[in-house]
Design a protein around this motif. Structure first.
Motif, PDB file in Angstrom:
ATOM      1  N   PRO A  72       3.281   3.669   7.441  1.00  0.00           N
ATOM      2  CA  PRO A  72       2.175   3.916   8.376  1.00  0.00           C
ATOM      3  C   PRO A  72       1.202   4.995   7.898  1.00  0.00           C
ATOM      4  O   PRO A  72       0.010   4.927   8.190  1.00  0.00           O
ATOM      5  CB  PRO A  72       2.878   4.339   9.676  1.00  0.00           C
ATOM      6  CG  PRO A  72       4.278   4.684   9.298  1.00  0.00           C
ATOM      7  CD  PRO A  72       4.603   3.931   8.049  1.00  0.00           C
ATOM      8  N   THR A  73       1.692   5.999   7.186  1.00  0.00           N
ATOM      9  CA  THR A  73       0.779   7.068   6.752  1.00  0.00           C
ATOM     10  C   THR A  73       0.733   7.230   5.231  1.00  0.00           C
ATOM     11  O   THR A  73      -0.352   7.413   4.670  1.00  0.00           O
ATOM     12  CB  THR A  73       1.178   8.420   7.387  1.00  0.00           C
ATOM     13  OG1 THR A  73       2.567   8.634   7.141  1.00  0.00           O
ATOM     14  CG2 THR A  73       0.925   8.398   8.884  1.00  0.00           C
ATOM     15  N   ALA A  74       1.881   7.167   4.563  1.00  0.00           N
ATOM     16  CA  ALA A  74       1.882   7.340   3.103  1.00  0.00           C
ATOM     17  C   ALA A  74       1.450   6.034   2.453  1.00  0.00           C
ATOM     18  O   ALA A  74       2.237   5.321   1.836  1.00  0.00           O
ATOM     19  CB  ALA A  74       3.273   7.751   2.623  1.00  0.00           C
ATOM     20  N   ARG A  75       0.177   5.694   2.661  1.00  0.00           N
ATOM     21  CA  ARG A  75      -0.314   4.443   2.095  1.00  0.00           C
ATOM     22  C   ARG A  75      -1.695   4.658   1.485  1.00  0.00           C
ATOM     23  O   ARG A  75      -2.377   5.634   1.792  1.00  0.00           O
ATOM     24  CB  ARG A  75      -0.324   3.326   3.131  1.00  0.00           C
ATOM     25  CG  ARG A  75      -1.281   3.509   4.311  1.00  0.00           C
ATOM     26  CD  ARG A  75      -1.079   2.408   5.346  1.00  0.00           C
ATOM     27  NE  ARG A  75      -1.284   1.092   4.769  1.00  0.00           N
ATOM     28  CZ  ARG A  75      -0.485   0.037   4.985  1.00  0.00           C
ATOM     29  NH1 ARG A  75       0.553   0.139   5.770  1.00  0.00           N
ATOM     30  NH2 ARG A  75      -0.743  -1.118   4.415  1.00  0.00           N
ATOM     31  N   LEU A  76      -2.077   3.728   0.629  1.00  0.00           N
ATOM     32  CA  LEU A  76      -3.386   3.808  -0.012  1.00  0.00           C
ATOM     33  C   LEU A  76      -4.476   3.885   1.049  1.00  0.00           C
ATOM     34  O   LEU A  76      -4.394   3.212   2.074  1.00  0.00           O
ATOM     35  CB  LEU A  76      -3.611   2.563  -0.880  1.00  0.00           C
ATOM     36  CG  LEU A  76      -2.795   2.472  -2.163  1.00  0.00           C
ATOM     37  CD1 LEU A  76      -2.862   1.054  -2.721  1.00  0.00           C
ATOM     38  CD2 LEU A  76      -3.325   3.460  -3.198  1.00  0.00           C
ATOM     39  N   PRO A  77      -5.515   4.679   0.805  1.00  0.00           N
ATOM     40  CA  PRO A  77      -6.544   4.839   1.836  1.00  0.00           C
ATOM     41  C   PRO A  77      -7.323   3.555   2.116  1.00  0.00           C
ATOM     42  O   PRO A  77      -8.004   3.476   3.136  1.00  0.00           O
ATOM     43  CB  PRO A  77      -7.464   5.919   1.253  1.00  0.00           C
ATOM     44  CG  PRO A  77      -7.216   5.900  -0.211  1.00  0.00           C
ATOM     45  CD  PRO A  77      -5.777   5.511  -0.378  1.00  0.00           C
ATOM     46  N   ASN A  78      -7.225   2.592   1.214  1.00  0.00           N
ATOM     47  CA  ASN A  78      -8.028   1.367   1.394  1.00  0.00           C
ATOM     48  C   ASN A  78      -7.176   0.154   1.745  1.00  0.00           C
ATOM     49  O   ASN A  78      -7.622  -0.975   1.613  1.00  0.00           O
ATOM     50  CB  ASN A  78      -8.808   1.066   0.108  1.00  0.00           C
ATOM     51  CG  ASN A  78      -7.911   0.573  -1.007  1.00  0.00           C
ATOM     52  OD1 ASN A  78      -6.763   1.005  -1.125  1.00  0.00           O
ATOM     53  ND2 ASN A  78      -8.417  -0.338  -1.806  1.00  0.00           N
ATOM     54  N   HIS A  79      -5.933   0.396   2.168  1.00  0.00           N
ATOM     55  CA  HIS A  79      -4.980  -0.717   2.239  1.00  0.00           C
ATOM     56  C   HIS A  79      -4.439  -0.932   3.648  1.00  0.00           C
ATOM     57  O   HIS A  79      -3.852  -0.020   4.228  1.00  0.00           O
ATOM     58  CB  HIS A  79      -3.812  -0.411   1.294  1.00  0.00           C
ATOM     59  CG  HIS A  79      -3.012  -1.605   0.919  1.00  0.00           C
ATOM     60  ND1 HIS A  79      -2.192  -2.255   1.803  1.00  0.00           N
ATOM     61  CD2 HIS A  79      -2.891  -2.259  -0.260  1.00  0.00           C
ATOM     62  CE1 HIS A  79      -1.605  -3.271   1.182  1.00  0.00           C
ATOM     63  NE2 HIS A  79      -2.012  -3.300  -0.062  1.00  0.00           N
ATOM     64  N   ALA A  80      -4.620  -2.137   4.176  1.00  0.00           N
ATOM     65  CA  ALA A  80      -4.039  -2.514   5.472  1.00  0.00           C
ATOM     66  C   ALA A  80      -3.382  -3.874   5.299  1.00  0.00           C
ATOM     67  O   ALA A  80      -4.058  -4.843   4.947  1.00  0.00           O
ATOM     68  CB  ALA A  80      -5.121  -2.572   6.544  1.00  0.00           C
ATOM     69  N   SER A  81      -2.066  -3.952   5.495  1.00  0.00           N
ATOM     70  CA  SER A  81      -1.369  -5.227   5.277  1.00  0.00           C
ATOM     71  C   SER A  81      -0.525  -5.559   6.495  1.00  0.00           C
ATOM     72  O   SER A  81       0.043  -4.669   7.140  1.00  0.00           O
ATOM     73  CB  SER A  81      -0.501  -5.137   4.029  1.00  0.00           C
ATOM     74  OG  SER A  81       0.341  -4.006   4.071  1.00  0.00           O
ATOM     75  N   GLY A 113       0.771  -1.240   0.000  1.00  0.00           N
ATOM     76  CA  GLY A 113       0.000   0.000   0.000  1.00  0.00           C
ATOM     77  C   GLY A 113       0.800   1.286   0.000  1.00  0.00           C
ATOM     78  O   GLY A 113       0.217   2.377  -0.035  1.00  0.00           O
ATOM     79  N   THR A 114       2.130   1.188   0.077  1.00  0.00           N
ATOM     80  CA  THR A 114       2.958   2.388   0.187  1.00  0.00           C
ATOM     81  C   THR A 114       2.879   3.244  -1.078  1.00  0.00           C
ATOM     82  O   THR A 114       2.969   2.728  -2.195  1.00  0.00           O
ATOM     83  CB  THR A 114       4.428   1.984   0.455  1.00  0.00           C
ATOM     84  OG1 THR A 114       4.471   1.281   1.689  1.00  0.00           O
ATOM     85  CG2 THR A 114       5.346   3.206   0.517  1.00  0.00           C
TER      86      THR A 114
END
Lengths: 142, 408
Positions: free
Chosen positions: B289-298, B154-155
């Motif tokens: 932790p922050t610069a990631r896609l808004p829909n992405h948790a891995s 997601g980065t």
């Protein structure tokens, strides 16, 4: 992609756990490879009376371990050494081709546990035998 | 059974309005856009309207949009086309260790055809450092291809900054925006890109259609497909008219009300990250932790393997992804997880949740509820735990014999 038998053993694996006073313990694989299987056996009068396992791995790795312990129990050590990858896969109604190598370590782990038992008892340890005809499945070590 | 789809990074359900337009097109607009008669003209009109919508969605001009069969084709033809069209200027291509296979394998293939390849490392969050890009550029560099947002962790990469560097040095810059488009603002001017890839089915559009943005004036020729003069000689083959119509509608919807939709996705994402890290032991977030896609948790869960988790969750009605070897189709865990420095045994325990507009905090609660017993069960089966902590790294002779494990 998995047979119903694989999924059933994955969901309800038989003989999970450790045997604290095991007569033989065998471990195959490496966590780095994604699969590791540890097998514990009890042997009385040359017959495997109990077998338990612990496995880190995918559904196929867990299912092969589970069915292998069922196949090994009640067999003599000599009979159990003749259980191959192929037998384990067949008992599960088949495995996807790419799972035949890394996720089918149960027979090798069982054989490793038997060799450990034979060593502990001072019995002659038969040479490690290929558990199937596949090229790279012939080289599983402990 | 309750079914929850947490796999929107892999594909998304088709938006009803997209399906409706496609159905209308299939039913009433069968013409070949190359035909000069009434039927052809109607199909041509539908294709050009879709092109306008896609162009508007990314801040481009319609002639700069080429329709393709999807993200993979767009990435292939972007990279291959730039490489062979600019051979007289140089032969050096820069990419990163966290690209999609359709980029990394295309670049690697060119590496065997006389091109020189630099694959940049990333930091532990999976982010490319712009200064690394600047350092890698030589007077032989003709192309930089860097993913906008990574599908596995997601980065989001600093693409605009990298684009500025590329432009200063006169090097063409391509980005794969398949994951970011429709979730982040994607504008070809702001991002300073010369080529950009999008895909239909990641944005609630159909499968089998995507687009490549080709900035006007970029020296690029079609080098892979030979055939007719469709798409102004840039992509041969009769246009996938219903697919293109669907992509056009999906692109229009993807940017309408984007900020509010992204904020809603981020709420569910942040809730998921907080609950999952707070509820389970031996779990870590992967990616930034922050610069990631808004829909992405891995995540990576220790002592358990990804496929086992994925299948157990599926039995409870929850659809997810994993980068473990078993799900990647090879015997190695995901190249992205290895590139961020995770040891293979940790990478094997990866689980990726990608949210869509229909997902709620209650869905996350359900996930946490069923995940507890799943982890407990799989960890009870596993011979690994805190104590072993992968201490016994005995050689895996099976893998060594088969020569498939890079780490030995």
């Amino acid at each position: 992609m998995y047979t119903d038998i694989v999924m059933e053993h994955f969901q309800n694996p038989r003989n999970v756990g450790e045997i604290p006073d095991a007569d033989g313990v065998g471990q195959i694989g490496n966590p780095a490879c994604g699969d590791i299987t540890k097998v514990f056996i009890k042997v009385e009068d040359g017959v495997i009376t109990d077998a338990k396992f612990k496995t880190f791995g995918c559904a196929a790795a867990i299912a092969t371990s589970s069915i292998m312990t069922e196949m090994a129990k009640g067999k003599t050590v000599e009979e159990a050494l003749r259980i191959t990858h192929r037998h384990v896969a067949e008992a599960l109604g088949g495995l996807p081709p790419k799972k035949m190598h890394c996720s089918n370590l149960a027979a090798d782990a069982l054989h490793a546990a038997i060799r450990d038992y034979q060593r502990r008892r001072g019995l002659p340890v038969p040479e490690e035998r290929p558990s199937s005809g596949h090229h790279h499945e012939d080289h599983h070590g402990e | 059974m309750r079914r929850i789809y947490f796999d929107h990074g892999v594909t998304t359900p088709v938006h009803p309005l997209v399906a409706e337009e496609m159905y209308r097109c299939l039913k009433d607009n069968f013409g070949n856009p190359s035909s000069l008669h009434h039927f052809g003209n109607r199909a041509r009109k539908a294709v050009e309207e879709a092109r306008e919508k896609v162009a508007a969605a990314i801040g481009a001009n319609p002639p700069e949009i080429v329709f393709t069969s999807g993200g993979t084709e767009a990435n292939n033809m972007a990279i291959h086309g730039i490489a062979y069209t600019n051979q007289h200027r140089g032969n050096h291509i820069i990419t990163t260790a966290v690209e999609h296979h359709s980029v990394i394998n295309t670049v690697k293939a060119l590496g065997k055809q006389g091109f020189t390849v630099t694959i940049l490392p990333v930091d532990s969050y999976g982010m490319v450092r712009p200064e690394d890009v600047a350092r890698a550029i030589t007077d032989r560099t003709i192309l930089i291809s860097i993913i906008h947002a990574n599908n596995e962790i997601g980065t989001v990469n600093p693409v605009a900054e990298i684009g500025r560097i590329a432009r200063e040095k006169g090097v063409y810059f391509h980005t794969d925006a398949c994951q970011s488009f429709g979730r982040l603002r994607v504008n070809v001017e702001e991002l300073n890109v010369d080529l950009l890839t999008i895909s239909g089915h990641k944005i609630h559009g159909p499968k089998g259609v995507g687009a490549l943005y080709l900035r006007k004036g970029v020296r690029w020729r079609q080098t892979l497909f030979h055939g007719g003069a469709q798409e102004r000689l840039r992509r041969a083959g009769t246009e996938n008219v219903p697919g293109i119509v669907g992509l056009g509608k999906a692109a229009e919807l993807a940017v309408s009300d984007l900020e509010a939709r992204a904020a809603q996705l981020a709420r569910v994402r942040d809730y998921a990250i907080k609950r999952i890290l707070g509820s389970f032991k031996h779990v870590r977030l992967t990616g930034h932790p922050t610069a990631r896609l808004p829909n992405h948790a891995s995540f990576c869960f220790d002592f358990v393997e990804g496929e086992s988790m994925l299948l157990s969750l599926d039995l409870k009605g929850i659809a997810t992804s994993s980068g473990s070897a078993c799900t990647s189709g090879s015997l190695e865990p995901s190249h992205v997880l290895l590139a961020i420095g995770l040891p293979p045994e940790v990478a094997h325990g990866s689980l990726c949740l990608t949210f869509g507009p229909e997902n709620t905090e209650a869905d996350v609660d359900y996930f946490v509820e069923v995940m507890g017993p799943i982890l407990e069960r799989l960890r009870a089966i596993s011979p690994l735990d805190e104590e072993t902590a992968y201490a016994d790294r005995n050689e895996c002779l099976s893998c060594r014999a088969a020569d498939i494990c890079r780490h030995h």
